[in-house]
Design an enzyme around this catalytic site. Structure first.
Site, PDB file in Angstrom:
ATOM      1  CG  ASN A   1      -0.390  -0.160   2.503  1.00 45.88           C
ATOM      2  OD1 ASN A   1       0.717  -0.685   2.642  1.00 45.88           O
ATOM      3  ND2 ASN A   1      -1.083   0.261   3.543  1.00 45.88           N
TER       4      ASN A   1
ATOM      5  CE  LYS B   1       7.342 -12.402   0.143  1.00 50.26           C
ATOM      6  NZ  LYS B   1       6.130 -11.777  -0.477  1.00 50.26           N
ATOM      7  CG  HIS B   2       8.104  -4.604  -1.330  1.00 53.22           C
ATOM      8  ND1 HIS B   2       6.841  -4.445  -0.797  1.00 53.22           N
ATOM      9  CD2 HIS B   2       8.612  -3.351  -1.465  1.00 53.22           C
ATOM     10  CE1 HIS B   2       6.602  -3.164  -0.607  1.00 53.22           C
ATOM     11  NE2 HIS B   2       7.666  -2.470  -1.001  1.00 53.22           N
TER      12      HIS B   2
ATOM     13  CB  SER C   1      -2.672  -9.269   6.759  1.00 55.34           C
ATOM     14  OG  SER C   1      -1.949 -10.484   6.601  1.00 55.34           O
TER      15      SER C   1
ATOM     16  CD  GLU D   1       4.709  -1.009  13.497  1.00 55.10           C
ATOM     17  OE1 GLU D   1       3.531  -0.750  13.788  1.00 55.10           O
ATOM     18  OE2 GLU D   1       5.673  -0.693  14.214  1.00 55.10           O
ATOM     19  CG  LEU D   2       0.479  -6.972  12.767  1.00 52.85           C
ATOM     20  CD1 LEU D   2       0.039  -8.093  13.684  1.00 52.85           C
ATOM     21  CD2 LEU D   2       1.209  -7.519  11.546  1.00 52.85           C
TER      22      LEU D   2
ATOM     23  CB  CYS E   1      -2.350   0.371   8.780  1.00 55.00           C
ATOM     24  SG  CYS E   1      -1.677  -0.994   7.815  1.00 55.00           S
TER      25      CYS E   1
ATOM     26  CD  GLU F   1      -7.136  -3.160   8.374  1.00 52.84           C
ATOM     27  OE1 GLU F   1      -6.409  -2.161   8.230  1.00 52.84           O
ATOM     28  OE2 GLU F   1      -6.693  -4.307   8.524  1.00 52.84           O
TER      29      GLU F   1
END
Length: 463
Positions: A134, A157-158, A210, A231-232, A265, A362
């Site tokens: 994002n 790792k994107h 996620s 960071e979710l 997020c 979400e």
């Protein structure tokens, strides 16, 4: 999911990339470890030169970097340029501040005659960053700028749908003067992620993504006894008190929910409005959302971009239908979005009752949940009734009181009279199912260093 660039506006597959082989992954780990052994010994000034170079390159080439973001994940070109600028700010922030943030700290000791205690902060080694689509550049900058500044080296790792953005950042760091191996992009598979985490030369993993991905990677890191930060997701509360300036507040609400097509997020996903102004807010907010213009993200008058993929669009529509089946009311707003592209019609969900599980979900797109609160106390209750705890906001004409209400909201970040503020000099992170650890500021740079005590003691032994 294969690594591929698929334009979300046209649906065209522009370029595909082969997944990394196990041999390539192992070589990247070895190279990163070798690079670490020398990189950790460089001075802060030498590291700062590299991060400042990265900032300068991004600012000089802002449009080509931004164009790639719009092509790969569909964000508005204007928003893409802001992301490039923010990434540059982050690199520059650590170029200027890393040395002071990691300076040795002399500790007060009970008996000064016993010696001198100092806390030093040393790099750990090779780290793995797993990042989402994002904000393809900002997410990378947020972790590699501090950690490279600390003396660590990085593997990336994107997300599979932004492979060219990932490669662009590897080239950026190479052009900025970073030594070979110190930052490497890998088109890694899930099994290779576990391989990397379990390698003894790798000392930590930072994931933004996620809940599901976070749970898997955190478990792997825990089993390997490696440090991790997560960071979710988030379902930020946007609390509107009775004395809020409704014209200003509703404008911020529309922007806060639909920035990046709602794929943030820290987006204003749950709007909680006290009863006496609820109807006025809904009328103004609905009109504001209806005024959004969906279209080509490269066009300057487009204000609502497509989602990152057709799969993402289909998923959020399915979630809206499921919420309706559970009793929620869904109202589509504004002119019909184009049939071409991964667009989702802006939707407002109301009547999401206390017994409807959808209130805890979400929605990662242009879907807003609106809640009518009886009063301020009830608004705080609804805000805290969430499994997430990332960000949130409070809108009021009394900023001092707004800050008092913000203290009662259980999240990692709360803003008064603003939906969210992401800057190089503000920390980022949450609690509960929004993850753990912090990025940016001095908190971020200290997540993956060894806080080592050196205590010089010079007293006679007594028995």
């Amino acid at each position: 999911m294969p690594y591929a660039t698929t334009n979300p506006f046209t649906g065209e597959v522009l370029k595909t990339f082969p997944e990394a082989t196990d041999a390539e992954v192992n070589q990247a780990i070895a190279n990163a470890h070798t690079a670490f052994l020398s990189w950790k010994e460089t001075t802060f000034a030498e590291r700062a030169k590299v991060t400042q170079n990265a900032a300068d390159i991004l600012r000089k080439e802002i449009e080509p970097y931004a164009r790639l973001l719009t092509i790969e994940m569909g964000k508005l070109f204007s928003e893409a340029k802001l992301e490039v600028a923010l990434s540059a700010d982050i690199f520059e922030y650590y170029a200027r501040n890393a040395e002071a943030q990691l300076a040795p700290e002399k500790l007060p000791v009970a008996n000064a005659a016993e010696g001198e205690a100092v806390l030093v902060h040393e790099a750990l080694g090779v780290l793995l960053a797993i990042e989402p689509w994002n904000f393809p550049y900002y997410q990378i900058a947020r972790i590699i700028a501090p950690q490279l500044s600390a003396g660590n080296t990085m593997l990336l790792k994107h997300a599979a749908n932004v492979p060219q953005s990932a490669a662009a950042f590897e080239k950026l760091m190479r052009d900025a003067g970073l030594p070979d191996g110190a930052f490497k992009n890998l088109y890694a598979t899930r099994s290779q992620v576990e391989l990397i985490i379990n390698d003894p030369r790798v000392h930590g993993v930072a994931l933004t993504g996620s809940e599901g991905a976070g749970a898997v990677v955190a478990a792997q890191a825990g089993k390997a006894l490696k440090k991790s930060t997560m960071e979710l997701g988030g379902a930020d509360a946007f609390v509107v008190l009775a004395d809020a300036d409704l014209e200003k507040t509703t404008k911020w609400a529309v922007l806060g929910r639909h920035w990046n097509s709602g794929q943030c997020c820290v987006s204003s996903k749950r709007m909680i409005i006290v009863d006496e102004i609820y109807d006025q807010f809904v009328e103004r907010y609905t009109a504001g959302v209806a005024a959004l213009r969906a279209g080509d993200p490269f066009e300057s008058d487009t204000t609502l971009a497509p989602l990152s993929s057709q799969g993402a669009a289909d998923e959020i529509r399915d979630k809206v239908r499921e919420a309706m089946a559970l009793g929620a009311t869904a109202t589509e707003v504004g002119p019909k979005v184009p049939n071409r592209g991964a667009f989702v019609q802006p939707t407002i969900l109301t009547d999401v009752t206390d017994d409807n599980p959808a209130r805890y979900w979400e929605f990662f797109g242009p879907v807003s949940m609106l809640f009518r609160a009886k009063d301020e106390e009830d608004a705080v209750r609804i805000a805290n009734d969430s499994p997430f705890g990332l960000g949130g906001s409070v809108f009021t004409s009394d900023p001092k009181h707004g800050a008092e209400v913000a203290r009662r909201i259980s999240t990692g970040m709360v803003f008064v009279n603003h939906p969210t503020m992401v800057k190089a000099d503000l920390p980022f992170g949450g609690v509960r199912r929004s993850g753990y650890g912090r990025e940016l500021l001095g908190l971020g740079i200290k997540e993956f260093v060894n806080h080592k005590l050196i205590d010089v003691v010079d007293i006679d032994a007594e028995f």
